[in-house]
Design a protein around this motif. Sequence first.
Motif, PDB file in Angstrom:
ATOM      1  N   PHE A  23     -50.371   1.065 -30.712  1.00 52.56           N
ATOM      2  CA  PHE A  23     -50.346  -0.029 -31.683  1.00 52.56           C
ATOM      3  C   PHE A  23     -48.941  -0.514 -32.031  1.00 52.56           C
ATOM      4  CE2 PHE A  23     -53.671   3.123 -32.659  1.00 52.56           C
ATOM      5  CZ  PHE A  23     -54.806   2.369 -32.421  1.00 52.56           C
ATOM      6  N   HIS A  24     -47.958   0.370 -31.914  1.00 53.77           N
ATOM      7  CA  HIS A  24     -46.633   0.099 -32.475  1.00 53.77           C
ATOM      8  C   HIS A  24     -46.009  -1.202 -31.988  1.00 53.77           C
ATOM      9  CE1 HIS A  24     -42.453   0.524 -33.639  1.00 53.77           C
ATOM     10  NE2 HIS A  24     -42.111   0.430 -32.374  1.00 53.77           N
ATOM     11  N   ALA A  35     -41.452  -5.880 -26.024  1.00 57.46           N
ATOM     12  CA  ALA A  35     -42.584  -5.236 -26.697  1.00 57.46           C
ATOM     13  C   ALA A  35     -43.914  -5.788 -26.188  1.00 57.46           C
ATOM     14  CB  ALA A  35     -42.473  -5.435 -28.208  1.00 57.46           C
ATOM     15  N   TYR A  36     -43.930  -7.065 -25.848  1.00 62.41           N
ATOM     16  CA  TYR A  36     -45.157  -7.693 -25.333  1.00 62.41           C
ATOM     17  C   TYR A  36     -45.644  -6.960 -24.087  1.00 62.41           C
ATOM     18  CZ  TYR A  36     -48.047 -11.265 -23.014  1.00 62.41           C
ATOM     19  OH  TYR A  36     -49.059 -11.932 -22.370  1.00 62.41           O
ATOM     20  N   PHE A  37     -44.725  -6.665 -23.181  1.00 66.24           N
ATOM     21  CA  PHE A  37     -45.110  -6.014 -21.929  1.00 66.24           C
ATOM     22  C   PHE A  37     -45.327  -4.508 -22.116  1.00 66.24           C
ATOM     23  CE2 PHE A  37     -42.844  -9.880 -20.683  1.00 66.24           C
ATOM     24  CZ  PHE A  37     -43.783 -10.455 -19.840  1.00 66.24           C
ATOM     25  N   LEU A  38     -44.526  -3.879 -22.973  1.00 65.94           N
ATOM     26  CA  LEU A  38     -44.707  -2.450 -23.220  1.00 65.94           C
ATOM     27  C   LEU A  38     -46.050  -2.165 -23.887  1.00 65.94           C
ATOM     28  CD1 LEU A  38     -41.141  -1.349 -24.408  1.00 65.94           C
ATOM     29  CD2 LEU A  38     -42.291  -0.714 -22.279  1.00 65.94           C
ATOM     30  N   ILE A  86     -33.768  -0.173 -29.436  1.00 69.24           N
ATOM     31  CA  ILE A  86     -33.116  -1.481 -29.539  1.00 69.24           C
ATOM     32  C   ILE A  86     -33.723  -2.460 -28.540  1.00 69.24           C
ATOM     33  CG2 ILE A  86     -30.942  -2.692 -29.061  1.00 69.24           C
ATOM     34  CD1 ILE A  86     -29.520  -0.177 -30.254  1.00 69.24           C
ATOM     35  N   ILE A  87     -33.989  -1.984 -27.335  1.00 71.20           N
ATOM     36  CA  ILE A  87     -34.535  -2.844 -26.285  1.00 71.20           C
ATOM     37  C   ILE A  87     -35.977  -3.244 -26.583  1.00 71.20           C
ATOM     38  CG2 ILE A  87     -35.238  -2.863 -23.845  1.00 71.20           C
ATOM     39  CD1 ILE A  87     -32.780  -1.080 -23.301  1.00 71.20           C
ATOM     40  N   SER A  88     -36.724  -2.370 -27.252  1.00 75.62           N
ATOM     41  CA  SER A  88     -38.169  -2.585 -27.402  1.00 75.62           C
ATOM     42  C   SER A  88     -38.584  -3.193 -28.733  1.00 75.62           C
ATOM     43  CB  SER A  88     -38.910  -1.255 -27.210  1.00 75.62           C
ATOM     44  OG  SER A  88     -38.531  -0.317 -28.204  1.00 75.62           O
ATOM     45  N   GLU A 199     -53.580  -3.037 -36.985  1.00 77.88           N
ATOM     46  CA  GLU A 199     -53.805  -4.454 -36.711  1.00 77.88           C
ATOM     47  C   GLU A 199     -52.647  -5.257 -37.276  1.00 77.88           C
ATOM     48  OE1 GLU A 199     -57.525  -5.561 -38.439  1.00 77.88           O
ATOM     49  OE2 GLU A 199     -58.668  -4.999 -36.662  1.00 77.88           O
ATOM     50  N   ARG A 200     -52.309  -6.314 -36.583  1.00 82.30           N
ATOM     51  CA  ARG A 200     -51.236  -7.184 -37.068  1.00 82.30           C
ATOM     52  C   ARG A 200     -51.847  -8.374 -37.797  1.00 82.30           C
ATOM     53  NH1 ARG A 200     -46.049  -7.494 -35.676  1.00 82.30           N
ATOM     54  NH2 ARG A 200     -44.966  -9.141 -36.806  1.00 82.30           N
ATOM     55  N   THR A 201     -51.468  -8.548 -39.042  1.00 85.60           N
ATOM     56  CA  THR A 201     -51.885  -9.737 -39.779  1.00 85.60           C
ATOM     57  C   THR A 201     -50.641 -10.528 -40.162  1.00 85.60           C
ATOM     58  OG1 THR A 201     -51.922  -8.519 -41.881  1.00 85.60           O
ATOM     59  CG2 THR A 201     -53.993  -8.682 -40.653  1.00 85.60           C
ATOM     60  N   GLU A 202     -50.805 -11.828 -40.247  1.00 82.62           N
ATOM     61  CA  GLU A 202     -49.695 -12.715 -40.567  1.00 82.62           C
ATOM     62  C   GLU A 202     -50.104 -13.682 -41.669  1.00 82.62           C
ATOM     63  OE1 GLU A 202     -46.637 -12.756 -39.561  1.00 82.62           O
ATOM     64  OE2 GLU A 202     -46.699 -11.374 -37.856  1.00 82.62           O
TER      65      GLU A 202
END
Length: 351
Positions: A23-24, A35-38, A86-88, A199-202
């Motif tokens: 989830f992170h 992060a999208y690809f990881l 830092i990269i992720s 879950e990500r909420t915005e």
Amino acid sequence: MLGAGLIKIRGDQCWRDLTCMDFHYETQPVPNPVAYFLHHSPWWFHRFETLSNHFLELVVPFFVFLGRQMCILHGALQILFQMVLIISGNLSFLNWLTIVPSLACFDDATLGFLFPSGPGCLKDQVLRMQEEEARGARAPRTHGSVARHTVNLALGVLVAWLSVPVVLNLLSPRQVMNSSFNPLRIVNTYGAFGSITKERTEVILQGTASPNASAPDAKWEDYEFKCKPGDLKRRPCLISPYHHRLDWLMWFAAFQTYEHNEWIIHLAGKLLANDAQALSLLALNPFAGRAPPRWVRGEHYRYKFSRPGGTHAAEGKWWIRKRLGPYFPPLSFQDLKGYFRSREWPYPKPE
């Protein structure tokens, strides 16, 4: 590092069942393109990441006490760990600062290759000083050296004394995260991501020029922030070590309510006034060059990464979203007068 590791083991169950990294990447404050690809890595890779995190935060810190070679290994592993973080993700300057104390793990012999060799060079001078110390030669004591040693000793005693509650907090099963135990804030406790949101909420702020906010034909237009997810087709940003504080706060606001984040209503008032300072914190003002909106509202959405190679990604979308409901209702200037007055906030003036 040890505090960060302990707060995880004592915190969210997903750290113990090794599923937190599922989830992170998607739910961290401000994801970046990596992060999208990881996020779409295989399940076994996420388990490996979580185990590696536990090893680096719970075991590696003790390498400092196991001799020179292990201390150097500790420094190298911690710097590598921080570079991966830092990269992720866009975690501001936090990881860059964490690298600094790890540099102390490398002695002169380890870092000697960074300096030029030869008679009179800095490296040569250091070697001479070390040889003199090995022979037992000591520099003459001066008032300055005595004062410096006294200050160093006093500072060491102060830090040791202030560290007592921090160490007790580490040992406590009710460990407190990100707290200070003294007004000087010299020694503090820290631990990141003790809990992971699943879950990500915005919160999406919208404005309309319609005189009636409830009208079916009211056209609501989105405000875009500089880095946080909004427009589904906008690529996640890459800003580390820079920090967009408002975007970060919007992440916290999304899994709370506006009653817990009254500042977001203050921001809505600024948007109703087309306040230049507030708008400078945003990437897009849909009312630029026009009259300010008559109404501003907050909408609550669930966001998920699109799948690489999937239908949404083929449409250029990095995100998929689903509306959850209103975050705060449509507000006008008139609605906010009493709200601002009760909190003694300056009432914004339309620009």
